[in-house]
Design an enzyme around this catalytic site. Sequence first.
Site, mmCIF file in Angstrom:
data_model
loop_
_atom_site.group_PDB
_atom_site.id
_atom_site.type_symbol
_atom_site.label_atom_id
_atom_site.label_comp_id
_atom_site.label_asym_id
_atom_site.label_seq_id
_atom_site.Cartn_x
_atom_site.Cartn_y
_atom_site.Cartn_z
ATOM 1 N N TYR A 1 9.729 3.774 -2.076
ATOM 2 C CA TYR A 1 11.239 3.734 -2.286
ATOM 3 C C TYR A 1 11.605 5.218 -2.245
ATOM 4 O O TYR A 1 11.389 6.070 -2.924
ATOM 5 C CB TYR A 1 11.493 2.961 -3.751
ATOM 6 C CG TYR A 1 13.058 3.363 -3.806
ATOM 7 C CD1 TYR A 1 13.887 2.432 -3.128
ATOM 8 C CD2 TYR A 1 13.525 4.233 -4.720
ATOM 9 C CE1 TYR A 1 15.474 2.339 -2.958
ATOM 10 C CE2 TYR A 1 15.114 4.392 -4.899
ATOM 11 C CZ TYR A 1 15.850 3.711 -3.883
ATOM 12 O OH TYR A 1 17.165 3.842 -4.106
ATOM 13 N N TYR B 1 3.733 -1.136 15.511
ATOM 14 C CA TYR B 1 5.029 -0.847 15.101
ATOM 15 C C TYR B 1 5.824 -0.250 16.439
ATOM 16 O O TYR B 1 7.092 -0.465 16.429
ATOM 17 C CB TYR B 1 5.066 0.065 14.028
ATOM 18 C CG TYR B 1 5.024 -0.512 12.667
ATOM 19 C CD1 TYR B 1 4.147 -1.516 12.409
ATOM 20 C CD2 TYR B 1 6.429 -0.650 12.035
ATOM 21 C CE1 TYR B 1 4.120 -2.363 11.237
ATOM 22 C CE2 TYR B 1 6.450 -1.564 10.841
ATOM 23 C CZ TYR B 1 4.936 -2.247 10.374
ATOM 24 O OH TYR B 1 5.301 -2.849 9.189
ATOM 25 N N ASN C 1 -0.358 11.060 -4.472
ATOM 26 C CA ASN C 1 -0.928 10.525 -5.578
ATOM 27 C C ASN C 1 -1.930 11.458 -6.348
ATOM 28 O O ASN C 1 -2.488 10.888 -7.379
ATOM 29 C CB ASN C 1 -1.719 9.150 -5.454
ATOM 30 C CG ASN C 1 -2.900 9.315 -4.639
ATOM 31 O OD1 ASN C 1 -3.203 10.388 -4.276
ATOM 32 N ND2 ASN C 1 -3.488 8.042 -4.584
ATOM 33 N N THR D 1 -6.818 13.559 -4.314
ATOM 34 C CA THR D 1 -7.435 14.696 -3.728
ATOM 35 C C THR D 1 -6.495 15.915 -3.474
ATOM 36 O O THR D 1 -6.966 17.149 -3.262
ATOM 37 C CB THR D 1 -8.099 14.545 -2.369
ATOM 38 O OG1 THR D 1 -7.195 13.874 -1.375
ATOM 39 C CG2 THR D 1 -9.405 13.524 -2.490
ATOM 40 N N TYR E 1 -13.769 5.487 6.314
ATOM 41 C CA TYR E 1 -12.667 6.623 6.556
ATOM 42 C C TYR E 1 -12.315 6.121 8.199
ATOM 43 O O TYR E 1 -11.418 6.062 8.655
ATOM 44 C CB TYR E 1 -13.411 8.121 6.702
ATOM 45 C CG TYR E 1 -12.315 9.065 6.812
ATOM 46 C CD1 TYR E 1 -11.207 9.164 6.259
ATOM 47 C CD2 TYR E 1 -12.665 10.024 8.100
ATOM 48 C CE1 TYR E 1 -10.133 10.056 6.778
ATOM 49 C CE2 TYR E 1 -11.647 11.031 8.233
ATOM 50 C CZ TYR E 1 -10.465 11.002 7.765
ATOM 51 O OH TYR E 1 -9.642 11.962 8.064
ATOM 52 N N LYS F 1 -7.662 1.632 1.630
ATOM 53 C CA LYS F 1 -6.514 1.157 1.287
ATOM 54 C C LYS F 1 -5.373 2.022 1.867
ATOM 55 O O LYS F 1 -4.410 1.845 2.246
ATOM 56 C CB LYS F 1 -6.286 0.881 -0.169
ATOM 57 C CG LYS F 1 -6.778 -0.101 -0.665
ATOM 58 C CD LYS F 1 -6.827 -0.149 -2.338
ATOM 59 C CE LYS F 1 -5.267 -0.679 -2.874
ATOM 60 N NZ LYS F 1 -5.259 -0.795 -4.151
#
Length: 310
Positions: A62, A159, A32, A35, A145, A91
């Site tokens: 996706y 998982y 994104n 950073t 963090y 997040k």
Amino acid sequence: MRVLITGGAGFIGSHLCDRFLAEGHNVVAMDNLITGNTRNIAHLAGNSQFQFIHHDITNYIYIKGDIDAVVHFASPASPIDYLKLPIQTLKVGALGTHNALGLALAKKAKFLSASTSEIYGDPLEHPQKESYPGNVDPIGPRGVYDEAKRYAEALVMAYHRVHGVDTHIVRIFNTYGPRMRLADGRVVPNFIAQALRGEPLTVYGDGMQTRSFQYVSDLVEGVYRLLHSDYNDPVNIGNPYEMSILEFAQVVNEITENKGGIIYKDERIQGDPQTRQPDISRAKSVLNWEPKVKLREGLTKTIAYFREVL
Ligand code: UDP
């Protein structure tokens, strides 16, 4: 393999893109850019084996077609960055890791998560073995963090245990090299930029706190081996060569022939870990890995990079 690298335009992510491409894999980098920077992957533009997707992975991911491995490196990682971006940091560790794991599950892909020596907090055990659970203040300034990464590790293991995803966790200790951001606030770019400008190096606190610095190519090798291993518990990857920040400043001044000296400033962030050194016996036995690049050799390459950027 077709590999998704989250945080692929970041410092370490972009080096991973290079490595996977060099091994003949197809790479999708996702970032994104809060950073990361497309400058780090500009040299890959036009490579038919490479694709960049500008996307925030805290939203649903996706990807069309098969993915064989998800290498999850998206996160602010410099203390200055995560103090400025506390909510994004939490997040991406939580929602971002969840989305990346969900994608791995759906695509039946291997998964490797970038964790950190920060999960050990200000450690009371030295050097740090993977079995050490850490000493972290959840609401301290670094908590955003540390806890995001601790939660991410818990989610990855869930998982693995519940869904049988072939997951791997690398606990990365201080890593440096070309493509670090000049202004990311970490000690390596700060000291090198100051030295190249002939300024005094800013040592926070008394400079007696220690770190162990690893050159980025050693980390990339460890990550590559871990992804291809059948080992699912966390593995420390770092250079055990430990030194005080004051000694480190002296080395930088020596190599750059900086006459600016050193100035002391107040501790930057409350709770600065006082010692940090990886115990790498697990990486040695499981991956047959150990760091190869000596500090002066790695620093010389990094200084050459920063000379160009400055
Ligand atoms: N540090 C320093 N001067 C600087 C930047 C950092 O003395 O200009 C110190 C900092 O207080 C810490 C160590 O160097 O003790 C490493 O900081 P960095 O931000 O690189 O990463 P950390 O290991 O703390 O996550």
